[in-house]
Design an enzyme around this catalytic site. Structure first.
Site, PDB file in Angstrom:
ATOM      1  N   GLU A  55       0.763  -1.248   0.000  1.00 55.68           N
ATOM      2  CA  GLU A  55       0.000   0.000   0.000  1.00 55.68           C
ATOM      3  C   GLU A  55       0.798   1.305   0.000  1.00 55.68           C
ATOM      4  OE1 GLU A  55      -3.150  -0.281   2.935  1.00 55.68           O
ATOM      5  OE2 GLU A  55      -4.181  -1.790   1.729  1.00 55.68           O
ATOM      6  N   GLU A  62      -5.553  -8.071  -0.885  1.00 53.94           N
ATOM      7  CA  GLU A  62      -6.365  -7.745   0.298  1.00 53.94           C
ATOM      8  C   GLU A  62      -7.780  -7.422  -0.154  1.00 53.94           C
ATOM      9  OE1 GLU A  62      -5.149  -4.803   3.145  1.00 53.94           O
ATOM     10  OE2 GLU A  62      -3.084  -5.524   3.222  1.00 53.94           O
TER      11      GLU A  62
END
Ligand code: NAG
Ligand code: NAG
Ligand code: NAG
Ligand code: NAG
Ligand code: NAG
Ligand code: NAG
Length: 338
Positions: free
Chosen positions: A151, A264
């Site tokens: 991320e 995710e």
């Protein structure tokens, strides 16, 4: 399978490697100490080992095991802390022992102590040094997938990120890990929605020094949640994300049949609004293999069953309702017996 796809696209239908369809879960804990600005507050404990056997017996064949960069190298540019890494490796080996693939995930948001890689923070060389050492450690493990960064977000200059990705890939290959899959994260928290427009176009030119002229081992890494603000912090689901994922698949197809992993995603453990919507999302991922190679849901590991997105089995045996309704039906066929 990929041969068919390549033929459809009019590409040379030869020896393109495609991983099997993958499905499974994140086993979190080695990442708990790192915050989204890349600061780290050690210490840590080990996520439990029983879950790999438990989930693989049900058909899971993908585990993402996040960890804080500082645990691996306590000082930037340092040698691997082999004490920590030996313990991390216990999780990796427990997962591999169930025939699964493992994403080794550096969970640092493109940052170290608040500073961004190649934008005032760690140099590409220091980031590459971390990956060189991890790749040397796992060079003979064909089912290890290198998830080079979790991320990245709020990057002042998007164009400075792909050189860091290329630096890590070059280091991994130079260390002798030449045929493992590598995940390339975009920006905006590895956004699946933004990949086709923001960072994806910049990552298309990344090359693989181990397989010149081919990008078959370089997969795009994307995340997406189902709550109203895509943060993965609320129980209720409001979307199945298929519009966003269809855009991603269209983009992957338009760019030579590239591939992505949803590493995710998730929804409320006990929330019936997610039983349908997460199921639809994961069915979409399954139906669009091999463009979407698979998924790892967030999260099991050291979370107990009171965490809103927890997939940890109660009493180490009873799966979350969300697991039973949405994940179980979309796992590959089990090849492992506990
Ligand atoms: C290396 O890891 C071990 C085990 O986690 C830890 O006790 C030790 O303090 C670490 N070393 C450094 C220099 O941080
Ligand atoms: C995505 O991130 C870039 C910077 O990396 C920023 O310019 C852009 O506004 C972000 N887009 C969205 C939709 O958040
Ligand atoms: C990618 O490579 C192509 C062909 O060399 C070039 O035209 C294009 O500008 C490059 N894109 C980026 C974002 O560097
Ligand atoms: C996702 O939701 C939309 C809107 O409700 C629906 O049209 C679509 O069929 C769903 N996708 C899947 C894969 O079920
Ligand atoms: C889910 O339900 C179980 C059983 O009622 C409960 O123990 C657990 O705390 C709940 N978890 C969440 C996140 O709602
Ligand atoms: C978990 O174990 C406790 C204690 O044995 C028991 O009371 C509870 O019913 C169990 N929960 C489930 C979901 O099996």
């Amino acid at each position: 399978m990929f041969v068919t796809v390549a033929a459809t696209l009019g590409l040379a239908a030869s020896v393109l490697a495609t991983p099997p369809r993958l499905g499974g879960v994140n086993t979190a804990r080695y990442d708990f100490s790192v915050s989204t600005d890349g600061y780290d507050t050690l210490p840590y404990t080990q996520p439990p080992l029983y879950q790999y056997r438990h989930f693989s017996a049900e058909g899971a064949n993908l585990y993402r095991i996040p960890f804080a960069w500082k645990l691996a190298t306590p000082t930037l540019g340092d040698a691997l802390n082999t004490t920590f890494f030996a313990q991390y490796d216990q999780n990796v080996q427990a997962a591999l022992a169930t025939n699964a693939y493992v994403i080794v995930d550096v969970h640092n948001y493109a940052r170290w102590n608040g500073e961004i890689i190649n934008q005032g923070g760690p140099t590409i060389e220091r980031f590459a040094s971390l990956w060189s050492q991890i790749a040397a450690y796992y060079q003979s493990e064909q089912r290890v997938i290198f998830g080079i960064m979790n991320e990245p977000h709020d990057l002042p200059d998007d164009t400075l990120w792909p050189p860091a990705v290329q630096g890590a890939i070059n280091a991994i290959r130079a260390a002798g890990a030449t045929t493992q899959y590598i995940l390339m994260p975009g920006s905006n928290w590895t956004s699946a929605a933004d990949m086709p427009t923001v960072m994806g176009p910049l990552l298309l030119n990344i090359t693989d020094p181990a397989t010149p002229g081919s990008t078959e081992y370089l997969l795009f890494d994307v995340h997406r949640y189902l709550d109203y603000d895509n943060s993965g912090t609320h129980s209720a689901c409001v979307t199945n994300n298929t519009e966003i994922l269809q855009n991603l698949v269209t983009w992957l197809k338009a760019n030579g049949g590239r591939q992505a992993i949803l590493s995710e995603t998730g929804g409320g453990r006990n929330d019936s609004s997610c039983y349908t919507m997460l199921g639809e999302e994961l069915a979409f991922i399954k139906a669009n293999y091999p463009y979407t190679v698979g998924f790892s849901a967030w999260a099991a590991g050291a979370f107990d069953d009171t965490y809103v997105l927890s997939l940890t089995p109660t009493n180490e045996t009873v799966d979350a309702p969300l697991w039973d309704y949405t994940i179980l039906p979309n796992l590959p066929a089990a090849t492992y017996t506990a």
